[in-house]
Design a protein around this motif. Structure first.
Motif, short mmCIF file in Angstrom:
data_model
loop_
_atom_site.label_atom_id
_atom_site.label_comp_id
_atom_site.label_asym_id
_atom_site.label_seq_id
_atom_site.Cartn_x
_atom_site.Cartn_y
_atom_site.Cartn_z
N PRO B 38 -15.41 -4.34 -35.60
CA PRO B 38 -15.48 -3.34 -34.52
C PRO B 38 -14.78 -3.82 -33.26
N SER B 39 -14.46 -2.87 -32.41
CA SER B 39 -13.77 -3.18 -31.17
C SER B 39 -14.59 -4.12 -30.30
N GLY B 40 -13.95 -5.10 -29.73
CA GLY B 40 -14.63 -6.00 -28.81
C GLY B 40 -15.30 -7.19 -29.48
N CYS B 41 -15.15 -7.33 -30.82
CA CYS B 41 -15.85 -8.41 -31.50
C CYS B 41 -15.06 -9.72 -31.43
N LYS B 43 -11.53 -10.26 -32.32
CA LYS B 43 -10.43 -10.51 -33.26
C LYS B 43 -9.18 -10.99 -32.52
N SER B 44 -8.81 -10.24 -31.47
CA SER B 44 -7.61 -10.64 -30.71
C SER B 44 -7.80 -11.99 -30.08
N GLN B 92 0.35 -5.85 -30.12
CA GLN B 92 -0.03 -4.47 -30.44
C GLN B 92 1.01 -3.48 -29.94
N ASP B 173 -1.07 -8.76 -33.98
CA ASP B 173 -2.25 -8.10 -33.44
C ASP B 173 -2.05 -6.59 -33.46
N GLU B 174 -2.66 -5.94 -34.43
CA GLU B 174 -2.52 -4.49 -34.59
C GLU B 174 -1.07 -4.04 -34.41
N SER B 177 -0.54 -0.07 -34.54
CA SER B 177 -1.47 0.90 -33.97
C SER B 177 -0.76 1.90 -33.08
N HIS B 205 -7.26 -2.28 -37.40
CA HIS B 205 -8.42 -1.39 -37.40
C HIS B 205 -8.35 -0.45 -38.58
#
Ligand SMILES: Nc1ncnc2c1ncn2[C@@H]1O[C@H](COP(=O)(O)OP(=O)(O)OP(=O)(O)O)[C@@H](O)[C@H]1O
Ligand SMILES: [Mg+2]
Lengths: 361, 258
Positions: B38-41, B43-44, B92, B173-174, B177, B205
């Protein structure tokens, strides 16, 4: 020119008045709250309904905005017109070529001979010396403040640089004449001695050790325009997209390489625009140069060790002669040239600056 | 060329904020590892710690180690600039140098490394652009600015720029997207192509994308708001998507995938 601008402005409002529904949307949100919370503001607006209230506000704002725009433009035009009208009779009475002569004999209105060559030389030379010194220093300071300095240091340092702009120019003049000039004497003598074979560093029309020459004036001007250029440069360098900086870093760029590949290409035109703004300021600087530059009747030798007068300092020095229309007209003609050139330089600066970041996202 | 990464007990901070806790995982050479969650976990954040880009953010801090074929990139005396030259990164949002020509964009990394030989630069330009599936589209305008390409082309230009220096590892990184489905497919094909030569870590994602391109998948999660992000599990992609060992993974995947 003023008239055509006027009519354009006048024709604009009705054209735009048709469009507001969409555009005024944002104002509509804030608008209705006013009549709701307190009592109705003014009776006449009530019957027209809420929409009309907003329209009136819009109109008022638009009126004020265009009004002040027109006001500023017409003041500038009026100044230009005034200078032109007063200069023309003097130019008719001029016995020398205004653009090609270097003499300045304006005391007797019956027998005037004046030209701007010498003034132009001193003005341009001192401004260019200032620019050549101030540009790298300002660029360096701006890069240091935006890219290298820790935040705690950057803010006070930037503030100190800005403070330079707050020093009155007469103080700069006194400092230049009394403090800087003696300090620069050995430097000037050394440059003149070793590089004297280059015409620009050859003997001027005053002795190289006098200190009250274009060299000193240029250095003082450099300090005076430093905050202008630094300020603009800081702003544009700061706006470098962080995505680009990170892109360079991720490729293995060192700090300096990041500056070279992203910050500098991004901010270059803005920086040059800032330098042009500084140049505009330097061209018109009066008091400091009146204090620093010594007066001489000998024409310039086209060296940075020349003394003499700039457009602005000539006018300031001539105020004692302002006793008849024609003499004043001669000074005004010089002022007109200065007005046009600073105007042109500033316009150029704005144009370059607005181009900064175009097509760069 | 392609090297493996061993990440041990990685803890990452932004000032006082503990963003990622105790991440330990292995990235195999010549394979694609996907990070999902999920967002904010974080990964980046983890990805950026691998090539020492995390530390360019003021106040950030790194604990733990990242071994590139056994050599700790965080060992004292290791120059982060050198690390970033061997571990490339694609962001991204495509970020070519907008005023530089397409050619100069591709060889920017080589030039930074001091390569001057014209012929070599010319070769690398063509090889990298071919490698990024962009050559045919831009070969006639190599001197035009990189900012003039479409979004998808710009992203492939960034990939070309990253592979031009022949990095040991490629971090993404993505990367898709901001792209349309066709450009996305082009880049996925490209990733499949690139993994023959490179070690790739990709944050995405898009579950389908992770399933399509990756060999192993790491699932990150936030136990609670305000808590640091954690690695929940890592495994072979087919297994993570069909039969994950953790409830949280199953919930996330079925919620997003099914
Ligand atoms: N520059 C920063 N400064 C401070 N905190 C940050 C910064 N970047 C990220 N964070 C925080 O670190 C945590 C992890 O962020 P990160 O960007 O790694 O998440 P992510 O998993 O990549 O999310 P997304 O899928 O939305 O990209 C978040 O709580 C975020 O707010
Ligand atoms: Mg992210």
């Amino acid at each position: 020119m003023t008239e055509s601008t006027n009519s354009e402005w006048r024709s604009a409002p009705p054209g735009e008045a048709v469009t507001p529904p969409g555009e005024a949307g944002s104002t509509l949100v804030g608008g209705p709250e006013e009549p709701v919370s307190p009592e109705p503001p003014t009776p006449p607006e009530q019957p027209g309904g809420k929409k009309k209230v907003v329209r009136l506000g819009d109109r008022l704002f638009q009126g004020v905005a265009t009004g002040s725009g027109i006001f500023v433009v017409s003041i500038i035009a009026a100044i230009g017109l005034f200078l032109l009208v007063r200069a023309i009779p003097a130019l008719h009475a001029n016995e020398a070529n205004f653009l090609l002569s270097g003499q300045w004999r304006t005391g007797d209105p019956e027998n005037m001979a004046f030209g701007i060559v010498d003034l132009a030389w001193i003005t341009v030379a001192s401004s260019l010396v200032a620019l050549i010194i101030a540009m790298p220093v300002a660029g360096g300071i701006a890069l240091f403040l935006t890219q290298y300095a820790p935040k705690v240091l950057a803010r006070p340092f930037a503030y100190v640089v800005d403070l330079l702009a707050a020093v009155p120019s007469v103080i700069y003049g006194l400092w230049g004449a009394l403090v800087l000039a003696p300090v620069l004497k050995p430097v000037a003598l050394w440059i003149n001695g070793t590089l004297g074979w280059i015409p620009i560093f050859a003997d001027g029309n005053v002795p190289a050790n006098s200190g009250s020459n274009v060299f000193t004036a240029g250095i003082v001007l450099a300090v005076m325009i430093l905050p202008i250029i630094t300020g603009v440069a800081r702003e544009v360098f700061e706006r470098t997209p962080s995505a680009q900086i990170e892109g360079a870093l991720a490729l293995g760029a060192t700090k300096w390489e990041v500056v070279r590949t992203t910050v500098w290409p991004f901010g270059r035109s803005g920086f040059v625009g800032g330098a042009m703004l500084g140049l505009g300021r330097a061209l018109g600087e009066t008091v400091a140069l009146t204090v620093i530059l010594s007066y001489t009747f000998e024409g310039p030798h086209y060296s940075i060790f020349d003394a003499g007068a700039t457009f602005a300092s000539r006018i300031a020095l001539g105020s004692a002669e302002f006793n008849n229309h024609l003499t004043v007209g001669a000074y005004i003609a010089a002022g007109l040239v200065l007005f046009i050139s600073t105007f042109a330089v500033n316009a150029l600066a704005r144009w370059i600056e607005s181009g900064s970041g175009k097509g760069k996202k | 060329m392609a090297k493996r990464l061993d990440i041990n007990d990685l803890n990452l901070y932004y000032n006082k904020f503990h963003a990622v806790q105790d991440v330990t995982l292995q990235v195999h050479a010549r394979s694609v590892t996907a990070f999902i969650g999920p967002s904010g976990c974080g990964k980046s954040t983890v990805l950026r710690a691998l090539n020492r880009m995390h530390e360019v953010i003021p106040g950030s801090r790194v604990e733990g180690s990242v071994l590139l074929d056994g050599e700790n990139v965080y060992a004292p005396g290791v120059d982060p600039v050198q690390v970033r030259r061997t571990i490339g990164m694609v962001f991204q949002r495509a970020n070519p140098f907008p005023t530089m020509s397409i050619r100069d964009n591709v060889v920017a990394g080589l030039k930074l490394a001091g390569v001057k030989d014209k012929k070599r630069l010319e070769e690398v330009t063509e090889r990298s652009l071919r490698g990024a599936n962009l050559w045919e589209e831009v070969k006639d305008r190599l001197n035009k600015p990189g900012g003039g390409l479409s979004g998808g082309q710009q992203q492939r230009l960034c990939i070309a720029r990253a592979i031009a220096v022949q990095p040991d590892v490629l971090l993404m990184d993505e990367p898709c997207s901001a792209l349309d489905p066709i450009s996305t497919l082009a880049i996925e094909d490209l990733i499949a192509e690139l993994k023959k030569d490179y070690t790739i870590v990709i944050v995405t994602h898009n579950m389908q994308q992770a399933a399509r391109v990756s060999d192993q998948t790491a699932f990150f999660n936030l136990p609670e708001v305000g808590q640091p992000g954690q690695l929940v599990e890592i495994g072979e992609t087919g297994k993570i998507f069909s039969n994950p060992s953790q409830k949280a993974t199953e919930g996330y995947i079925s919620g997003r995938f099914g």
